[in-house]
Each structure stands twice: as C-alpha cells, then as structure tokens.
Design a protein around this motif. Structure first.
Motif, mmCIF file in Angstrom:
data_model
loop_
_atom_site.group_PDB
_atom_site.id
_atom_site.type_symbol
_atom_site.label_atom_id
_atom_site.label_comp_id
_atom_site.label_asym_id
_atom_site.label_seq_id
_atom_site.Cartn_x
_atom_site.Cartn_y
_atom_site.Cartn_z
ATOM 1 N N ASP A 88 0.833 -1.205 0.000
ATOM 2 C CA ASP A 88 0.000 0.000 0.000
ATOM 3 C C ASP A 88 0.870 1.259 0.000
ATOM 4 O O ASP A 88 1.770 1.399 0.831
ATOM 5 C CB ASP A 88 -0.915 0.017 1.228
ATOM 6 N N GLY A 89 0.591 2.152 -0.927
ATOM 7 C CA GLY A 89 1.273 3.441 -0.967
ATOM 8 C C GLY A 89 2.509 3.495 -1.836
ATOM 9 O O GLY A 89 2.988 4.586 -2.166
ATOM 10 N N VAL A 90 3.047 2.334 -2.245
ATOM 11 C CA VAL A 90 4.285 2.339 -3.032
ATOM 12 C C VAL A 90 4.050 2.894 -4.433
ATOM 13 O O VAL A 90 4.843 3.705 -4.937
ATOM 14 C CB VAL A 90 4.902 0.929 -3.101
ATOM 15 N N LEU A 91 2.982 2.468 -5.079
ATOM 16 C CA LEU A 91 2.719 2.947 -6.435
ATOM 17 C C LEU A 91 2.501 4.458 -6.438
ATOM 18 O O LEU A 91 3.024 5.172 -7.308
ATOM 19 C CB LEU A 91 1.503 2.234 -7.025
ATOM 20 N N GLU A 92 1.756 4.951 -5.457
ATOM 21 C CA GLU A 92 1.512 6.393 -5.368
ATOM 22 C C GLU A 92 2.823 7.153 -5.136
ATOM 23 O O GLU A 92 3.049 8.227 -5.718
ATOM 24 C CB GLU A 92 0.525 6.694 -4.245
ATOM 25 N N ALA A 93 3.688 6.589 -4.293
ATOM 26 C CA ALA A 93 4.983 7.224 -4.033
ATOM 27 C C ALA A 93 5.829 7.259 -5.301
ATOM 28 O O ALA A 93 6.480 8.267 -5.611
ATOM 29 C CB ALA A 93 5.718 6.475 -2.923
ATOM 30 N N ALA A 94 5.814 6.157 -6.054
ATOM 31 C CA ALA A 94 6.581 6.099 -7.296
ATOM 32 C C ALA A 94 6.028 7.078 -8.331
ATOM 33 O O ALA A 94 6.790 7.736 -9.055
ATOM 34 C CB ALA A 94 6.567 4.675 -7.847
ATOM 35 N N GLU A 95 4.716 7.179 -8.404
ATOM 36 C CA GLU A 95 4.099 8.115 -9.349
ATOM 37 C C GLU A 95 4.497 9.550 -9.031
ATOM 38 O O GLU A 95 4.730 10.365 -9.937
ATOM 39 C CB GLU A 95 2.581 7.958 -9.317
ATOM 40 N N ARG A 96 4.593 9.862 -7.755
ATOM 41 C CA ARG A 96 5.001 11.212 -7.355
ATOM 42 C C ARG A 96 6.431 11.505 -7.807
ATOM 43 O O ARG A 96 6.739 12.603 -8.278
ATOM 44 C CB ARG A 96 4.874 11.362 -5.843
ATOM 45 N N LEU A 97 7.297 10.509 -7.673
ATOM 46 C CA LEU A 97 8.680 10.682 -8.121
ATOM 47 C C LEU A 97 8.743 10.847 -9.640
ATOM 48 O O LEU A 97 9.512 11.661 -10.156
ATOM 49 C CB LEU A 97 9.523 9.482 -7.693
ATOM 50 N N LYS A 98 7.928 10.056 -10.325
ATOM 51 C CA LYS A 98 7.904 10.133 -11.790
ATOM 52 C C LYS A 98 7.486 11.523 -12.247
ATOM 53 O O LYS A 98 8.055 12.076 -13.205
ATOM 54 C CB LYS A 98 6.933 9.081 -12.335
ATOM 55 N N GLU A 99 6.512 12.093 -11.570
ATOM 56 C CA GLU A 99 6.045 13.439 -11.909
ATOM 57 C C GLU A 99 7.148 14.481 -11.749
ATOM 58 O O GLU A 99 7.142 15.508 -12.433
ATOM 59 C CB GLU A 99 4.851 13.811 -11.023
ATOM 60 N N GLN A 100 8.090 14.198 -10.860
ATOM 61 C CA GLN A 100 9.191 15.129 -10.622
ATOM 62 C C GLN A 100 10.381 14.883 -11.554
ATOM 63 O O GLN A 100 11.413 15.541 -11.430
ATOM 64 C CB GLN A 100 9.653 15.027 -9.163
ATOM 65 N N GLY A 101 10.235 13.915 -12.463
ATOM 66 C CA GLY A 101 11.261 13.713 -13.482
ATOM 67 C C GLY A 101 12.306 12.661 -13.180
ATOM 68 O O GLY A 101 13.267 12.499 -13.949
ATOM 69 N N TYR A 102 12.140 11.909 -12.090
ATOM 70 C CA TYR A 102 13.102 10.849 -11.789
ATOM 71 C C TYR A 102 12.919 9.664 -12.739
ATOM 72 O O TYR A 102 11.797 9.327 -13.124
ATOM 73 C CB TYR A 102 12.929 10.356 -10.350
#
Length: 217
Positions: A88-102
């Motif tokens: 729980d929460g890992v996909l959302e955390a990864a999506e947030r990083l992706k939005e920041q260009g990582y």
C-alpha cells in the motif's frame, strides 16, 4: 544530484511473503529441507545467513545447489503472480517521483520476466527499466553495471530495498540506499547495517529525495 531511483521488488514494491513461503515449502519437500510457516520465515530473515542455512537443515556441502534451487524458485514464482499484492502506498509514491522527473527502475534478485509480467498484468508502466541481479549476492555487480550503462555517477543513483543484503550491496557499490521497514527484516536489523536512510512508510521516499534537492515536500 539524484536522477535514478532503483527499487528492489519483493518486500519493497510487493508483499510476496505468502507466495515465497509456499514456494519454498514445495521445494523444501523435494530437497528434504525444513519447512516453515510465515512467522518462522520472518524470524529466520532476521538472523545471519549461516544460521538461516543451519536452521533450514541445508548441509553445507549442498550450498552449491542454491543456484539450481533459485532457478526453480523463479519458475514456480510465475504461477503465483496473480496472488501477490502491491505494498500500500508504493505505487503512489513512485508516481510522485515520476512526476518530478526521476527515472524509475527495478533491480531484483527475482527474474526480469516475472517482474515484467506482474507489471504488465496490472497495467503499471511508470518503471523505465527492469533488471535481474546475478545470483543472491551479486546485486552489487548489477548495480555497477546499471550505473555504467546509464553513465551515472554514484551520487546520481539511489537504491530502495528491504534487506540487509541490499544495504551491503550498496556499500560495495558505494551508492546510497533507502532501507524500508515494511519488508521481511525488522527495523533493528536494518538499522544495525547502517543504511543512509531508514524509513517506515512509502510516502517517506519522496521526503528523502526532495530534501536532497531542496524541493518542496
């Protein structure tokens, strides 16, 4: 400045404990190793490797069979993919990083085929790369290969994993690691291995990275 965030898979992105124990017990019956329930498996993950091997009833002269057992394990794992849930929460955390260009990648001791099939079945496309490490203790070599392939300095990559051997691999590769406590090893054991960061919730991954860059959290 960190550009690539590289995740472990089992125990970090997915909760595969039930599947792992079921597969282990099936293989244990074949090789006459000691069978385990989930609680006993978790307990063994928190003791040194030699103690684990002894407790499992694996004679030292059969350690050389580990590679064959690992190959068999990965094949059986594929049949359990539909039973494995994401943390729980890992996909959302990864999506947030992706939005920041990582750039987001997975580097795992599991097989690349298993991970890709899992992601494809769930229509998850945010991970740019998937790599399989060479053996249980060859992860540092794969980290080094990854860094060279993508022409990264050691400061441009950070690993996210749930085991002390992940920490040890990153130490050998001299890259930073975020150790997570929601996997199979407990917080005290991870802390004793001295990771660069130790977190308890997936949301904290972004906190670590954004604090490094000075971005708003």
């Amino acid at each position: 400045m960190i550009k690539h965030v590289v995740f472990d898979f089992d125990g970090t992105i997915v909760d595969s404990l039930g599947a792992v124990v079921d597969i282990y017990n099936e293989i244990a019956g074949q090789y006459r190793f000691t069978k385990l329930d989930q609680d006993r498996y978790r307990a063994l993950m928190n003791v040194p490797l030699r103690e684990r091997i002894k407790a499992l009833g694996v004679p030292m002269h059969r350690i050389f069979f580990i590679r064959n057992v690992a190959r068999q394990f990965k094949q059986k794992y594929q049949t359990q993919l539909h039973l494995i849930r994401m943390i729980d929460g890992v996909l959302e955390a990864a999506e947030r990083l992706k939005e920041q260009g990582y750039v987001l990648s997975i580097l795992t001791s599991n097989s690349e085929a298993n991970v890709r099939e899992y992601l494809r079945n769930r229509e998850i496309s945010i991970f740019d790369h998937v790599y399989s490490a060479n053996g249980l203790f060859g992860k540092h070599r794969t980290i080094n290969q990854y860094r060279k392939q993508h022409r990264l300095s050691r400061e441009e990559l950070i690993y996210v994993g749930d085991e002390t051997r992940d920490i040890q691999a990153c130490r050998k590769s001299r890259v930073p690691i975020i150790a997570v406590t929601w996997g199979v090893e407990d917080r005290a054991l991870l802390a004793a291995a001295n990771p660069d960061y130790l977190i308890d919730r997936p949301q904290e991954i972004a906190n670590v990275l954004f604090s490094e860059t000075g971005e708003e959290i």
